[in-house]
Motif scaffolding. Structure first.
Motif, PDB file in Angstrom:
ATOM      1  N   LEU A  24       0.878  -1.176   0.000  1.00 15.73           N
ATOM      2  CA  LEU A  24       0.000   0.000   0.000  1.00 15.73           C
ATOM      3  C   LEU A  24       0.911   1.221   0.000  1.00 15.73           C
ATOM      4  N   PRO A  25       0.487   2.301  -0.625  1.00 14.09           N
ATOM      5  CA  PRO A  25       1.318   3.504  -0.569  1.00 14.09           C
ATOM      6  C   PRO A  25       1.068   4.276   0.734  1.00 14.09           C
ATOM      7  N   PHE A  26       2.053   5.032   1.183  1.00 14.33           N
ATOM      8  CA  PHE A  26       1.924   5.853   2.399  1.00 14.33           C
ATOM      9  C   PHE A  26       2.403   7.254   2.103  1.00 14.33           C
ATOM     10  N   SER A  27       1.845   8.223   2.825  1.00 16.15           N
ATOM     11  CA  SER A  27       2.420   9.571   2.777  1.00 16.15           C
ATOM     12  C   SER A  27       2.112  10.288   4.084  1.00 16.15           C
ATOM     13  N   ASP A  28       3.077  11.086   4.544  1.00 15.55           N
ATOM     14  CA  ASP A  28       2.843  11.908   5.741  1.00 15.55           C
ATOM     15  C   ASP A  28       2.222  13.241   5.367  1.00 15.55           C
ATOM     16  N   LEU A 381      -2.500   6.914  -1.140  1.00 21.80           N
ATOM     17  CA  LEU A 381      -3.350   6.532  -2.283  1.00 21.80           C
ATOM     18  C   LEU A 381      -3.561   7.730  -3.202  1.00 21.80           C
ATOM     19  N   VAL A 382      -3.799   8.890  -2.584  1.00 22.64           N
ATOM     20  CA  VAL A 382      -4.036  10.103  -3.375  1.00 22.64           C
ATOM     21  C   VAL A 382      -2.748  10.528  -4.088  1.00 22.64           C
ATOM     22  N   GLU A 383      -1.669  10.586  -3.344  1.00 22.03           N
ATOM     23  CA  GLU A 383      -0.407  11.077  -3.942  1.00 22.03           C
ATOM     24  C   GLU A 383       0.057  10.192  -5.084  1.00 22.03           C
ATOM     25  N   GLU A 384      -0.175   8.894  -4.938  1.00 24.95           N
ATOM     26  CA  GLU A 384       0.304   7.991  -6.005  1.00 24.95           C
ATOM     27  C   GLU A 384      -0.765   7.702  -7.058  1.00 24.95           C
TER      28      GLU A 384
END
Ligand SMILES: Cc1cc2nc3c(=O)[nH]c(=O)nc-3n(C[C@H](O)[C@H](O)[C@H](O)COP(=O)(O)O)c2cc1C
Ligand code: SF4
Length: 464
Positions: A24-28, A381-384
């Protein structure tokens, strides 16, 4: 292997993913969740959507929203989501899922108008933004219970479902019935647009009638057989609603990309692979082929839908696929797989849809199982580019102001998150109480759950 949620930190989640070779993708950068999003002519104030969640709390006589319905929508709108996607409203008396499903007609329209006003004023007063509202229209098909009495209406015979649901002798709706039903959808859409809802959703998911038609290869006539025929009801309905709606309103769909009956009955399944599993066996056994669903969604965009919401699976048989959970309904098996795997499957399918439809926002769902670890995944999810909008279903019940906490405080409160206990679904299945969060809103909903417990196990068919 099934495993209950025991993750405390994002590192724990990353380890769990890597142990199972999942991604899953992650972002801070939670700021990306606060970004405005264009849908058609409108701009949403942020990326959060309340997913449609039936509260089974309509007035049983008029079908109008009740005090409890209004309370839910006020809480959703005050909670910060820019898009409120209202729940399933039955368009015909014989297609309701029970006595307390919402219905709309000229005589109860004023109540809907008041709900829309409440949604708008709550969002404006509590969040300072203009909210957009969509409402879902449905026919319950196999799960119809007019007047609370089971009376299934099928799109086609499906030996697997017929056997599992005891519906071998149930009526298959005629083409004439479907033509009249299109009129019902258009009529309901016009009423709800008049009530003030911005968008109308033609519900085609979770085994209900419009979704079942998509896989009706064994049906004769105008609405079965070829791809063109199977999708005709849906496409014609979308077109007719679009043409009928006044300026400023739009049509969209919560559309299934997987109805996991084995070929030749399912939708989004590999053709010519006949499978003799029973419907409650692990759906991973059904080979998935998204070619037809993606083709239909492309056609939806060509028909002018400004956004798309999707879901997968039959909640009745594979609830884990669309609402990954730690506890099953009474007398139902635990999920056959790690719920984390189910979360990832759903996000991968949404990613595929968003990749195919880069021009329209796609809404994701099935994130509640991640609890307080959801925001960084949502931002990833949004960033990628896996999706554009983040939908929340069970947390709309459990933690309606989660969006404000995420956007204002940068975190969700672990004590308020949905625990994926399935008790809200249990209330729906029991068929006697109004539903909401039994754990986080227990002053109201614990008693609703008890009503079902006292009545004993529900033998009647229910989509849950
Ligand atoms: C009690 C309950 C009622 C629901 N009602 C609807 C509905 O009316 N229409 C719909 O499309 N999905 C419905 N769903 C599915 C949710 O919209 C959502 O897809 C699902 O709960 C997974 O998302 P989550 O993990 O955010 O809860 C319902 C789910 C539950 C638990
Ligand atoms: S009852 Fe509450 S905690 Fe349990 S699944 Fe439903 S929303 Fe989540």
């Amino acid at each position: 292997m099934f495993k209950r949620f025991d993750l405390k930190t994002l590192d724990d989640l990353k380890c769990a993913l890597s142990r199972s070779a999942l991604h899953l993708p992650f972002s801070d950068n939670l700021g990306c969740l606060a970004e405005p999003v264009k849908i058609g002519e409108r701009t949403l104030a942020n990326r959060f959507t309340v997913q449609p969640m039936e509260g089974v709390d309509a007035d049983p006589v008029s079908g109008a929203p009740s005090e409890l319905t209004s309370r839910r929508y006020r809480r959703y709108a005050a909670g910060g989501s820019a898009l409120i996607w209202a729940e399933a409203v039955a368009v015909s008396d014989d297609g309701v899922s029970g006595l307390r499903q919402l219905r709309v007609n000229r005589s109860n329209l004023d109540v809907y108008k008041r709900v829309v006003e409440l949604i708008r004023s709550s969002a404006a007063e509590e969040c300072g933004h203009e909210v957009t509202s969509v409402i879902q229209l449905t026919h319950s098909g196999r799960y119809s219970r007019p007047g609370g009495v089971v009376k299934p209406l099928k799109a086609q015979h499906n030996p697997e479902l017929d056997l599992a649901l005891g519906m071998q002798d149930a009526e298959t709706v005629s083409d004439d019935y479907l033509l009249r039903l299109q009129d019902n959808f258009v009529e309901a859409a016009l009423l709800l647009a008049e009530a003030g809802f911005d968008g109308i959703d033609l519900k085609a998911v979770h085994g209900y009638l419009v979704a079942e038609l998509l896989g009706a290869r064994r049906r004769a006539g105008r609405f079965g057989g070829s791809y063109e025929n199977r999708t005709r009801f849906f496409r014609e309905c979308v077109q007719r609603i679009k043409e009928a709606l006044p300026q400023g309103h739009f049509v969209t769909a919560r559309c299934t990309v997987l109805e996991p009956s084995a070929y030749p009955y399912g939708w989004g399944v590999v053709e010519n692979v006949v499978n003799d599993r029973s419907p409650d066996e692990n759906v991973n056994e059904v080979p998935i082929d998204l070619a037809e669903p993606l083709r239909l969604l492309q056609e939806c965009v060509a028909l002018g839908m400004p956004l798309i919401n999707i879901s997968i699976g039959y909640p009745r048989f594979q609830a884990y696929m669309n609402r990954p959970h730690d506890n099953a309904l009474r007398e139902m098996p635990l999920p056959p797989e790690d719920p984390l795997r189910s979360v990832v499957r759903f996000q991968n399918i949404v990613r595929e849809v968003q990749k195919t439809l880069p021009e329209v926002p796609v809404v994701t769902a099935a994130l509640a199982w991640l609890r307080h670890l959801m925001p960084q995944v949502a931002a990833g999810l949004v960033e990628e580019g896996w999706c554009t909008l983040i939908g929340q279903g069970r947390n709309a019940f459990a933690y309606p102001d989660s969006v404000r906490d995420i956007l204002e405080k940068g975190a969700m409160d672990t004590r308020k998150c949905c625990t994926t206990c399935s008790l809200c679904s249990q209330i729906m299945k029991d068929g006697v109480g109004c539903t909401g969060c039994v754990v986080r809103d227990k002053d109201i909903y614990a008693a609703e759950l008890l009503k079902g417990l006292k009545r004993g196990s529900q033998k009647e068919n229910c989509a849950f």
